[in-house]
Enzyme design. Structure first.
Site, PDB file in Angstrom:
ATOM      1  N   GLU A   1       9.101  15.174  -8.861  1.00 53.23           N
ATOM      2  CA  GLU A   1       8.578  14.276  -9.884  1.00 53.23           C
ATOM      3  C   GLU A   1       7.927  15.096 -10.992  1.00 53.23           C
ATOM      4  O   GLU A   1       7.426  16.200 -10.750  1.00 53.23           O
ATOM      5  CB  GLU A   1       7.585  13.273  -9.291  1.00 53.23           C
ATOM      6  CG  GLU A   1       6.314  13.841  -8.722  1.00 53.23           C
ATOM      7  CD  GLU A   1       6.423  14.369  -7.300  1.00 53.23           C
ATOM      8  OE1 GLU A   1       5.396  14.876  -6.806  1.00 53.23           O
ATOM      9  OE2 GLU A   1       7.487  14.333  -6.680  1.00 53.23           O
TER      10      GLU A   1
ATOM     11  N   ASN B   1       0.856  -1.179   0.000  1.00 62.21           N
ATOM     12  CA  ASN B   1       0.000   0.000   0.000  1.00 62.21           C
ATOM     13  C   ASN B   1       0.894   1.232   0.000  1.00 62.21           C
ATOM     14  O   ASN B   1       1.682   1.427   0.933  1.00 62.21           O
ATOM     15  CB  ASN B   1      -0.891   0.011   1.250  1.00 62.21           C
ATOM     16  CG  ASN B   1      -1.864  -1.129   1.231  1.00 62.21           C
ATOM     17  OD1 ASN B   1      -2.738  -1.192   0.382  1.00 62.21           O
ATOM     18  ND2 ASN B   1      -1.716  -2.063   2.166  1.00 62.21           N
TER      19      ASN B   1
ATOM     20  N   SER C   1       5.263  14.066   0.696  1.00 61.41           N
ATOM     21  CA  SER C   1       5.932  15.162  -0.004  1.00 61.41           C
ATOM     22  C   SER C   1       7.416  14.839  -0.156  1.00 61.41           C
ATOM     23  O   SER C   1       7.845  13.723   0.101  1.00 61.41           O
ATOM     24  CB  SER C   1       5.702  16.486   0.733  1.00 61.41           C
ATOM     25  OG  SER C   1       6.255  16.423   2.021  1.00 61.41           O
ATOM     26  N   SER C   2       8.185  15.779  -0.546  1.00 59.18           N
ATOM     27  CA  SER C   2       9.465  15.522  -1.191  1.00 59.18           C
ATOM     28  C   SER C   2      10.707  15.667  -0.330  1.00 59.18           C
ATOM     29  O   SER C   2      11.748  16.019  -0.846  1.00 59.18           O
ATOM     30  CB  SER C   2       9.611  16.483  -2.354  1.00 59.18           C
ATOM     31  OG  SER C   2       8.400  16.821  -2.910  1.00 59.18           O
TER      32      SER C   2
END
Length: 153
Positions: free
Chosen positions: A91, A32, A37-38
């Protein structure tokens, strides 16, 4: 912090099946995914993707795109910048865009994020997946956050 950087691509009879098949090709189809965030901790270590426990709750940054338009060139790109204090991930995706343009865009974005934070980049990695759509196809690229709870064995 340990991470794995993966990518995959595949076709399927539906958009959902194509996406699931691309995740499976990347090695993350039986878990799953929790999109985060990054941000990475400083000096993040890049590891090969281990066997993950089926059904595990796995944090990731995910770039993905699916198309059902035969002939489309689709691409998912992820860029990872690692510094001493922290790291950043970005991304991007594209349909019928030049892959090098998407890679350059991802690099520019992640370099900008690090510069805004005043962090020198020690390592910059780009991972991507691209394919030409035959019927219905999906591509993915992902940074998977690893911890002992999600690793099998």
């Amino acid at each position: 912090m340990k991470i794995a950087i993966v990518s995959g691509k595949d076709e399927g009879p539906t958009k959902l099946n194509a996406f699931d098949n691309a995740l499976t090709d990347a090695g993350i189809g039986d878990v799953n995914l929790i999109k985060v965030s990054s941000m990475l901790s400083g000096n993040a270590e890049i590891k090969a993707l281990p066997k993950l426990k089926a059904g595990a709750m796995v944090n990731c940054v995910l770039s993905e795109i699916t198309s059902n338009n035969p002939g489309d060139e689709i691409a998912a790109v992820i860029a990872v910048a690692i510094g001493d204090k922290l790291g950043c991930v970005v991304e991007t995706t594209g349909i019928n865009k030049e892959l090098n343009d998407l890679i350059d865009e991802a690099k520019m974005m992640v370099e900008y994020m690090m510069e805004k934070r005043g962090v020198e980049i020690k390592d910059l990695i780009v991972e991507y997946s691209t394919t030409t759509v035959e019927s219905i196809a999906s591509v993915v690229a992902s940074v998977v956050y690893l911890n002992d709870d999600i690793i099998e064995g």
